[in-house]
Write a protein that holds these residues in place. Sequence first.
Motif, PDB file in Angstrom:
ATOM      1  N   PHE B 474       0.837  -1.202   0.000  1.00  0.00           N
ATOM      2  CA  PHE B 474       0.000   0.000   0.000  1.00  0.00           C
ATOM      3  C   PHE B 474       0.872   1.252   0.000  1.00  0.00           C
ATOM      4  O   PHE B 474       0.691   2.172  -0.797  1.00  0.00           O
ATOM      5  CB  PHE B 474      -0.923  -0.030   1.224  1.00  0.00           C
ATOM      6  N   ILE B 487      -5.448   0.727  -2.543  1.00  0.00           N
ATOM      7  CA  ILE B 487      -6.639   0.298  -1.802  1.00  0.00           C
ATOM      8  C   ILE B 487      -7.169  -1.013  -2.371  1.00  0.00           C
ATOM      9  O   ILE B 487      -7.439  -1.964  -1.638  1.00  0.00           O
ATOM     10  CB  ILE B 487      -7.721   1.391  -1.852  1.00  0.00           C
ATOM     11  N   ILE B 491      -5.319  -3.002   0.477  1.00  0.00           N
ATOM     12  CA  ILE B 491      -6.192  -2.781   1.633  1.00  0.00           C
ATOM     13  C   ILE B 491      -7.355  -3.777   1.666  1.00  0.00           C
ATOM     14  O   ILE B 491      -7.684  -4.330   2.706  1.00  0.00           O
ATOM     15  CB  ILE B 491      -6.717  -1.329   1.641  1.00  0.00           C
TER      16      ILE B 491
END
Lengths: 160, 666
Positions: B474, B487, B491
């Motif tokens: 990330f 993301i 994530i």
Amino acid sequence: MENLGLVLAITGAAVAALASGCGSAVGVGIGGEAASGVISEDPSKFGKVLILQLLPGTQGIYGLLIAFITLTQIGVLGGDSNISTAKGAMYLAACLPMAVVGLFSAIKQGRTSVACIGLVAKKPDQFGKAMILPAMVETYAILALLVSILSIVGIGGMSI
Amino acid sequence: MAVVPMQRVNICALKKDRKQILEALQRKSVVEICDVMKEGQVFHKDDVSDTASQLSKNIQTGQKALQILDEYAPEKKPMLAFLHGRQEVSVEEYNLFRKIHPTANKIVRRLTTLEKIVITDRAEIIKNKLQLEAMEPWVTLDIPMNFEGTDSTGAFIGILPGAWTDEKLVEILAAYGPVETKIISTIGEQTCIFILGLKKYKDKIFDLLRMNGFARPMNLSDLSPAFFIENLNNENQKLEDEIQKSIKEITELSQKRDMIQFFVDYETTREEKYEVINRLLQSEHTFILTGYIPVTETEGLKKYLEANFDVDIQFKDPSPKADVPILLKNNSFASPLESVTEGFSSPNKNEIDPTSIMSLFYYLMFGLMLSDAGYGFLMASVCGFILLKFKKMEESWKKNITMFFYCGVATVFWGVMFSSYFGDVVDVVSTTFFGKTVSIPPLWFSPTAEPMRMLVFSMALGVVHLMTGLIMKFVQCVKNGQLLDGIYDAIFWFILIVSCVFVLMSSSMFMDIVGLTFILPAQVGNIAAVIALIGAVGIIAMSGRESKNKGKRIMKGMYNLYGITGYLSDVLSYSRLLALGLATGVIGTVINKMGSMSGSGVVKVIAFVVIFCVGHTLNFAINALGAYVHTNRLQYVEFFGKFYDGGGRKYIPFSTKTKYYKIKEN
């Protein structure tokens, strides 16, 4: 055959040490043949090829480990060595993953090591990668070791 | 703590300063030379490959000379010589060598000549000895070997197969008598003979003898055998003397070993320099050098060059497309592991240097796998001692030893946590020799007694390691301005995996299996399940986003979600922490047990000490190797697999790659 349980358990321990030991002996052996070829050309590579040669040796140690844990659990190395037939059979079964996987993975790992010794002979700077490839094979020996250990320890706590 | 930013450097200077500038750059070793500018009308490349190849020939002869010295007059090297590092010399000393250079060159050449003399003489002696052996049976013959007779006689000197006597010879030659025969000697199944007959029968006798297998000797000298042997012996003596003299001279010259080593280094440095000259763009009076320099070094180099020479030196940021070399710089805790990162691959220019994050996990995992306070203490103390004692050792050695020092410290830490001191030596010694069991309780728990707990801990550590990898990904995406990619690819996975862990921790079945006593409330599990679902949907929707076709995109996303099995096997892979840790401990225990089982009294103590030393040395060696290999694997495959591709080019500055001496900048 009131001691059948004990017989079965010791058979398990013996097979674990025996099969993985044989596998490692083959693996380290072919590794050594390849390594000596490289050293005859360039003695300074001894350290690197030695490490690669030794990689398939761990299975033998895992086998020893399993054998030893089994022997301790069944009380051969001091303690009460009176176990039921069912329990003995379970110990035998628990030893098998390490025995079989140890045997085959060590031989295959030995062959990977041989290939990687060739790699290091040509490209010594790629040693890091050459070391990882045989270690990938060992993963499965480690998984087998894990199953064997957990089983043996688990069986010890059972009251059958 | 990361990849050092690089700058392009252009140095334009006068040709008369070329040598000094290049040598200064070489000593400072801060510039990696690269040639990007094309040759033009004014600037050309100079071809100095002749000089370069002459230099490389000199290096070879120099190394050959050193080999000869090692063979005939070996040097007594101190133990652990490699730890002492190269001897330092000042720039002045280095420059002064130019005066000694011809002498050194002469010595080098003299050594190769002397060796050649020794080798050819030895071969000659062997050849002579063979001849001597062949002449041995003829020693009693007192006429030359090539004697063929007088005016009226014909002589035959040669060998007949089988055993012969004078009578037998006379008998077969009876038709051509009178003949004089003489058996010189009999060796094995052959007889050396001398026959003198009348000249008129010479051919007939010869034919007859040939039918019986007669052969002339190999060596037909015009000397009598005794003389011939004496001559050869004299010659051998002479050759032997010459060999002794040559070896003596080589031994005497071995006092100049330092000079020859310096010669090799000097020529190596020059060769390196000439390779750079080959790549320089030069006009009639100037030259241009281009390369890469770490930003931190720019000021120092500019100051130095402008103070000493007439130069124009410029720095600029490299273009985004340029193939910039990668130099890693980390604090002293992480820098020993730079070689581990580089062993995989240097980071490419979009990636961050993973070394510092990796270092903590690396040491911890190594420690977990070796996990014996005794072994760790040995390792850390030996490495620590070497680091303190040999301050001048080469940088690469220093880094390796520092790495093992920290690994040793981590091993002590886990050994104390799990109570493993050379296996269970405290228990065994106290029970066997003092009759009272003393054991050090583990600070945390004992993996041998509770392997399941250790397994859970290993896998938990694995999850943390893997999640750190996702966070690295990330961060990397954010750094490259691809926040959304970060993301979607990092994530979402992070959410999915972490919430799955929470779901598992709220299931009583799972907690029973792993043997943990606490359990998260069901609501937490439900919330986590919802979050996990969000993560999964996110992955399905987004991970196939490069496909324009919606259906294909979803299919791709679902396939990628299947990659969660990869995470499962990744986590399982950390079970090696348990397996290798147990292996060390249990084998240590076996060794101690074996040691305590034999003999009684003093014998028992001796047997124990011997078995203890040998066994634990072996166990340490094998398990340290295993720990090293598998720690690397966990970093390379599991950790790097989440975010790191590598493929960068390592920064290799223009420097002095000497072997014996280190030139010190004053």
